[in-house]
Design an enzyme around this catalytic site. Structure first.
Site, PDB file in Angstrom:
ATOM      1  N   ARG A  78       0.983  -1.162  -0.137  1.00 53.62           N
ATOM      2  CA  ARG A  78      -0.098  -0.085  -0.234  1.00 53.62           C
ATOM      3  C   ARG A  78       0.947   1.219  -0.096  1.00 53.62           C
ATOM      4  NH1 ARG A  78      -2.274   3.301   4.282  1.00 53.62           N
ATOM      5  NH2 ARG A  78      -3.612   4.652   3.508  1.00 53.62           N
ATOM      6  N   HIS A 122      -2.504  11.249   0.490  1.00 57.68           N
ATOM      7  CA  HIS A 122      -2.102  11.302   1.818  1.00 57.68           C
ATOM      8  C   HIS A 122      -1.465  12.380   2.474  1.00 57.68           C
ATOM      9  CE1 HIS A 122      -0.456   7.750   4.857  1.00 57.68           C
ATOM     10  NE2 HIS A 122      -0.304   8.950   5.322  1.00 57.68           N
ATOM     11  N   ASN A 166      -6.375   9.115   2.563  1.00 62.98           N
ATOM     12  CA  ASN A 166      -5.923   8.410   3.976  1.00 62.98           C
ATOM     13  C   ASN A 166      -6.179   9.363   5.109  1.00 62.98           C
ATOM     14  OD1 ASN A 166      -4.206   6.537   5.201  1.00 62.98           O
ATOM     15  ND2 ASN A 166      -3.270   8.522   5.959  1.00 62.98           N
ATOM     16  N   GLU A 167      -7.107   8.998   6.034  1.00 61.23           N
ATOM     17  CA  GLU A 167      -7.186   9.851   6.962  1.00 61.23           C
ATOM     18  C   GLU A 167      -7.740  11.051   7.054  1.00 61.23           C
ATOM     19  OE1 GLU A 167      -4.336   6.992   9.984  1.00 61.23           O
ATOM     20  OE2 GLU A 167      -3.850   9.115   9.887  1.00 61.23           O
ATOM     21  N   ASN A 293      -7.463   2.541   9.748  1.00 59.20           N
ATOM     22  CA  ASN A 293      -6.181   2.648  10.574  1.00 59.20           C
ATOM     23  C   ASN A 293      -6.249   2.588  11.879  1.00 59.20           C
ATOM     24  OD1 ASN A 293      -5.059   2.782   7.723  1.00 59.20           O
ATOM     25  ND2 ASN A 293      -4.620   5.081   8.115  1.00 59.20           N
ATOM     26  N   TYR A 295      -4.346   2.641  15.756  1.00 56.29           N
ATOM     27  CA  TYR A 295      -3.353   2.830  16.605  1.00 56.29           C
ATOM     28  C   TYR A 295      -3.588   2.784  18.150  1.00 56.29           C
ATOM     29  CZ  TYR A 295      -0.635   3.809  12.317  1.00 56.29           C
ATOM     30  OH  TYR A 295      -0.087   3.654  11.059  1.00 56.29           O
ATOM     31  N   GLU A 347      -3.489   0.235   8.076  1.00 63.30           N
ATOM     32  CA  GLU A 347      -2.476   0.591   8.995  1.00 63.30           C
ATOM     33  C   GLU A 347      -2.405   0.211  10.413  1.00 63.30           C
ATOM     34  OE1 GLU A 347      -1.078   4.895   9.080  1.00 63.30           O
ATOM     35  OE2 GLU A 347      -1.498   5.272   6.974  1.00 63.30           O
ATOM     36  N   TRP A 393       2.135  -1.000   9.089  1.00 63.06           N
ATOM     37  CA  TRP A 393       2.853   0.173   9.382  1.00 63.06           C
ATOM     38  C   TRP A 393       4.150   0.439  10.154  1.00 63.06           C
ATOM     39  CZ3 TRP A 393       1.846   4.459   5.997  1.00 63.06           C
ATOM     40  CH2 TRP A 393       2.707   5.818   6.266  1.00 63.06           C
TER      41      TRP A 393
END
Length: 446
Positions: A78, A122, A166-167, A293, A295, A347, A393
């Site tokens: 990716r 991104h 992305n995000e 994603n 975290y 991610e 990631w």
């Protein structure tokens, strides 16, 4: 943690990067400046004073990096496309030399049998568009759709998936909410309007890519988390409910329900976005996959100072609580609330204060982090969530936005002075883990 979690043979295993964080080649072959070029060259914006001019020099070293991926035995890669590399000002003429770079990258991946998963945006908006108002300017959404259509027309048959954004939460909240990220604006009302334009651009881009007949699966990547109250107090519970509404539901509801969550709209008050007729019709265009994603979780405390989580498993080098159970909880919550397409974990990983010891980089904490999160996502999968892949990631240590090069997320160590790549213990572990997942498959020779 040493438990081995077996996944279905069809499960996709990959690694992830983004253009500005690794490519370098900041002005090579006609590339135009992005907002991150501008931001990182502005004194005081990046903690260590660095910029992305060279980064990991992936623009010139991509064959070596693809060979590393092949050596790991991953199925998929990716990456993101730098908009200003292929269209220097974000409008007007295309830069053929920029497209040629991605053509070479795709050819290298194809030669190694690695599926390409591209992200169109991104965070690196062409500076030319920022000069016209950036994402606060509604017209940028239409320029983005033009860009998406061109990428899909040229490369759609060679890409497994294309994600629009992305995000977008980060673009809106960190780029326009608190000025932590480019373009460095701190204005709540602007950040909320930007979030709407990002969602609109997503929907317009989906339609534009479908119009050119792209066979790639199309979707979006959202950073998400559970929001847990620190205590049973009414204030903490209310804070957690609002946090989830303004972050996760704010981006999910328009895509899946054609509206913004009432709690968040009410909470935003006079800062609510200007919405045109048919905007939600455009935003709600069907997606083929959802990238998640993950975290950390949001830990919500209304106390002063805020109560901190116990962090039983510790924190990462970013100061983020390690909380794998939150991934299971999040995925199950999403499944209960929305009619979801297949999901990729696009991610997941950790920053770790890695050091070289006798030529090796022991990062057992990262291995433990990944193992625990793989178990957590499998727990959700076994409870009915359609999860089709996992992208670790990150492949390489890289330019970590406003932290510069001080934070290392990679499973491959990069010596920025020499550009030497060294596999960390986590990279060796990931290779062995993938061999166990597919005993019949052997990693390519690096």
């Amino acid at each position: 943690m040493t438990d081995f979690t077996q996944f279905p043979p069809s499960f996709t295993w990959g690694v992830a990067t983004s253009a500005f964080q690794i490519e370098g080649g900041a002005a090579d072959d006609g590339k135009g400046p992005s907002i991150w070029d501008t931001f990182s060259h502005t004194p005081g914006k990046v903690i260590d004073g660095s910029n992305g001019d060279v980064a990991c020099d992936h623009y010139h070293r991509y064959p070596e990096d693809v060979a590393i991926m092949a050596g790991l035995g991953v199925d998929a890669y990716r990456f993101s496309i730098a908009w200003s590399r292929v269209q220097p000002t974000g409008k007007g003429a295309w830069n053929e030399a920029g497209f040629a770079f991605y053509d070479r990258l795709l050819s290298e991946l194809e030669a190694k049998g690695i599926a390409a998963h591209a992200t169109l945006y991104h965070w690196d908006l062409p500076q030319g568009l920022q000069d016209d108002g950036g994402w606060l300017n509604r017209d940028t959404a239409y320029r983005f759709a033009d860009y998406a259509a061109e990428v899909a027309r040229r490369f759609g048959s060679r890409l497994k998936t294309i994600a629009t954004h992305n995000e977008p939460w980060c673009t809106a909240n960190l780029g326009y909410g608190n000025a932590q990220f480019a373009p460095g604006v701190a204005d709540l009302k602007q950040s909320i309007q930007v979030s709407h334009h990002l969602l609109l651009s997503h929907g317009l881009a989906m339609q534009a890519m479908r119009a050119v007949g792209s066979p790639a699966k199309l979707g979006i990547v959202l950073n998400q988390w559970t929001a847990d109250p620190a205590t049973d107090s009414a204030a903490d519970k209310a804070m957690a409910e609002f946090e989830y509404a303004r972050s996760v539901q704010w981006f999910m509801d328009p895509i899946f329900k054609g509206k913004y969550p009432e709690l968040a709209l009410k909470g935003h008050g006079d800062n609510a976005p200007v919405i045109h007729e048919n905007d939600f019709k455009d935003i709600q265009h069907k997606i083929d996959f959802l990238g998640v994603n993950y975290y950390f979780r949001a830990y919500c405390s209304a106390e002063t100072p805020p109560r901190q989580p116990e962090a039983k498993l510790g924190t990462t080098d970013m100061g983020w609580e390690i909380f794998p159970d939150g991934l299971t909880e999040l995925l199950l919550k999403l499944k209960a609330e929305y009619e979801l397409p297949p999901i990729y974990i696009t991610e997941n990983g950790m920053a770790n204060p890695d050091v070289i010891v006798d030529g090796e980089i022991p990062d057992e904490a990262r291995i433990d982090f990944v193992q625990r999160h793989l178990k957590a996502l499998n727990d959700a999968r076994l409870q009915g969530v359609d999860i089709q892949g996992y992208f670790l990631w990150s492949l390489l240590d890289n330019f970590e936005w406003n932290s510069g090069y001080a934070k290392r997320f990679g499973i491959v160590h990069v010596d920025y002075a020499t550009q030497k790549r060294t596999l960390k213990h986590s990279a060796h572990w990931y290779r062995e883990y993938l061999l166990k997942q597919r005993p019949q498959r052997t990693a390519h020779a690096a």
